[in-house]
Design a protein around this motif. Sequence first.
Motif, PDB file in Angstrom:
ATOM      1  N   VAL A  73       0.850  -1.191   0.000  1.00 38.79           N
ATOM      2  CA  VAL A  73       0.000   0.000   0.000  1.00 38.79           C
ATOM      3  C   VAL A  73       0.888   1.243   0.000  1.00 38.79           C
ATOM      4  N   PHE A  74       0.257   2.394  -0.285  1.00 39.29           N
ATOM      5  CA  PHE A  74       0.933   3.677  -0.199  1.00 39.29           C
ATOM      6  C   PHE A  74      -0.005   4.638   0.504  1.00 39.29           C
ATOM      7  N   ALA A  75       0.330   4.999   1.738  1.00 38.00           N
ATOM      8  CA  ALA A  75      -0.496   5.892   2.552  1.00 38.00           C
ATOM      9  C   ALA A  75       0.111   7.290   2.512  1.00 38.00           C
ATOM     10  N   ILE A  76      -0.609   8.218   1.886  1.00 36.85           N
ATOM     11  CA  ILE A  76      -0.110   9.568   1.691  1.00 36.85           C
ATOM     12  C   ILE A  76      -1.061  10.566   2.332  1.00 36.85           C
ATOM     13  N   ALA A  77      -0.504  11.549   3.022  1.00 34.40           N
ATOM     14  CA  ALA A  77      -1.296  12.616   3.631  1.00 34.40           C
ATOM     15  C   ALA A  77      -1.019  13.914   2.890  1.00 34.40           C
ATOM     16  N   LEU A  78      -2.095  14.550   2.427  1.00 32.26           N
ATOM     17  CA  LEU A  78      -1.999  15.768   1.640  1.00 32.26           C
ATOM     18  C   LEU A  78      -2.245  17.001   2.497  1.00 32.26           C
ATOM     19  N   SER A  79      -1.815  18.148   1.995  1.00 32.42           N
ATOM     20  CA  SER A  79      -2.213  19.434   2.534  1.00 32.42           C
ATOM     21  C   SER A  79      -2.955  20.177   1.429  1.00 32.42           C
ATOM     22  N   GLY A  80      -3.384  21.384   1.722  1.00 40.44           N
ATOM     23  CA  GLY A  80      -4.101  22.156   0.720  1.00 40.44           C
ATOM     24  C   GLY A  80      -3.193  23.150   0.027  1.00 40.44           C
ATOM     25  N   GLY A  81      -3.782  24.228  -0.457  1.00 37.93           N
ATOM     26  CA  GLY A  81      -3.013  25.302  -1.060  1.00 37.93           C
ATOM     27  C   GLY A  81      -2.368  24.926  -2.379  1.00 37.93           C
ATOM     28  N   SER A  82      -1.233  25.582  -2.659  1.00 37.08           N
ATOM     29  CA  SER A  82      -0.573  25.422  -3.958  1.00 37.08           C
ATOM     30  C   SER A  82       0.021  24.045  -4.155  1.00 37.08           C
ATOM     31  N   VAL A  83       0.183  23.275  -3.071  1.00 38.87           N
ATOM     32  CA  VAL A  83       0.761  21.937  -3.193  1.00 38.87           C
ATOM     33  C   VAL A  83      -0.068  21.077  -4.143  1.00 38.87           C
ATOM     34  N   ILE A  84      -1.387  21.178  -4.041  1.00 39.31           N
ATOM     35  CA  ILE A  84      -2.260  20.365  -4.896  1.00 39.31           C
ATOM     36  C   ILE A  84      -2.044  20.697  -6.366  1.00 39.31           C
ATOM     37  N   SER A  85      -1.952  21.985  -6.684  1.00 33.75           N
ATOM     38  CA  SER A  85      -1.754  22.358  -8.086  1.00 33.75           C
ATOM     39  C   SER A  85      -0.421  21.856  -8.616  1.00 33.75           C
ATOM     40  N   LEU A  86       0.569  21.739  -7.741  1.00 31.71           N
ATOM     41  CA  LEU A  86       1.897  21.313  -8.176  1.00 31.71           C
ATOM     42  C   LEU A  86       1.991  19.807  -8.408  1.00 31.71           C
ATOM     43  N   ILE A  87       1.016  19.048  -7.928  1.00 32.69           N
ATOM     44  CA  ILE A  87       1.066  17.597  -8.169  1.00 32.69           C
ATOM     45  C   ILE A  87      -0.003  17.149  -9.163  1.00 32.69           C
ATOM     46  N   ARG A  88      -0.604  18.102  -9.853  1.00 28.35           N
ATOM     47  CA  ARG A  88      -1.644  17.746 -10.828  1.00 28.35           C
ATOM     48  C   ARG A  88      -1.098  16.950 -12.004  1.00 28.35           C
ATOM     49  N   LYS A 144     -12.140  19.421  -0.956  1.00 33.47           N
ATOM     50  CA  LYS A 144     -12.720  19.879  -2.224  1.00 33.47           C
ATOM     51  C   LYS A 144     -11.619  20.241  -3.218  1.00 33.47           C
ATOM     52  N   LEU A 145     -10.594  20.939  -2.742  1.00 33.79           N
ATOM     53  CA  LEU A 145      -9.490  21.318  -3.616  1.00 33.79           C
ATOM     54  C   LEU A 145      -8.825  20.081  -4.226  1.00 33.79           C
ATOM     55  N   ALA A 146      -8.549  19.103  -3.377  1.00 39.74           N
ATOM     56  CA  ALA A 146      -7.900  17.879  -3.863  1.00 39.74           C
ATOM     57  C   ALA A 146      -8.824  17.086  -4.780  1.00 39.74           C
TER      58      ALA A 146
END
Length: 263
Positions: free
Chosen positions: A43-58, A94-96
């Motif tokens: 498995v791969f368990a990943i924890a995200l944050s919001g903000g510009s980080v999401i746009s950078l991993i699109r 919602k952002l993610a």
Amino acid sequence: MDVAGSIKDRGEVRIHESLDELSTDLVDYIAELSEISVKDRGVFAIALSGGSVISLIRKLCEAPYMKTVDWSKWYIFWADERVVAKTHVDSNYKLAKDHLLSKLPIVPSHVYSINDSLTAEEAANEYEFVIRQLVKTRVVNVSAITDCPKFDLILLGIGPDGHVASLFPNHSALEEKNEWVTFITNSPKPPPERITFTLPVINSAANVVVVATGGGKAEAVRLAIDDVGPECPVLPARMVQPGVGKLVWFLESPAASKLKRFC
């Protein structure tokens, strides 16, 4: 890549001239960690944050990642979340979802967002309970040193004030040692009510990535990474110090412009 290196005790630093270069390197790194984790743990368990980080991993939604990443093995969490409705413009979920998760073949039941019908305290308690159940089944690994959850990757941004997740400077949440997930009702940045991973959880991760873009983050990055005197404030970002895990900073060059070693 413009510059790469390491600073003792502050992890690896990767500096990029453009957001596009940073994004490409970042998603390559995440895809590599995913492959390693799936091979090791299934498995791969990943924890995200919001903000510009999401746009950078699109770019994860593009080739080759759509076909090369084993999305069925991904489990998604949030390092912090605003206590608002999932449809609210301030929601990290919602952002993610809008920019990433809705475009990827991730199993819906593998996405663990907070219960937005609860109070901040109740939401934090329930989120920690959910994570504890997943630690028991080893969907989320456990640190042999701290007994905290050992996420395969925690992906963080940094604010101009040096905050990470929803851990703000001089806030009592920084002192939390026992809880895995805590809550705040007085965030200096709106909205005021949030849940957040605590420092022991962040520092127990197998991998922590901190991303910073823009010149407005340069001073916070300097105080978080460089050797600074005792008179300087200890920012939350500087308190990110994985015990046995790996810390990597992905920086756009304006955000790294005040670092002594790389100027």
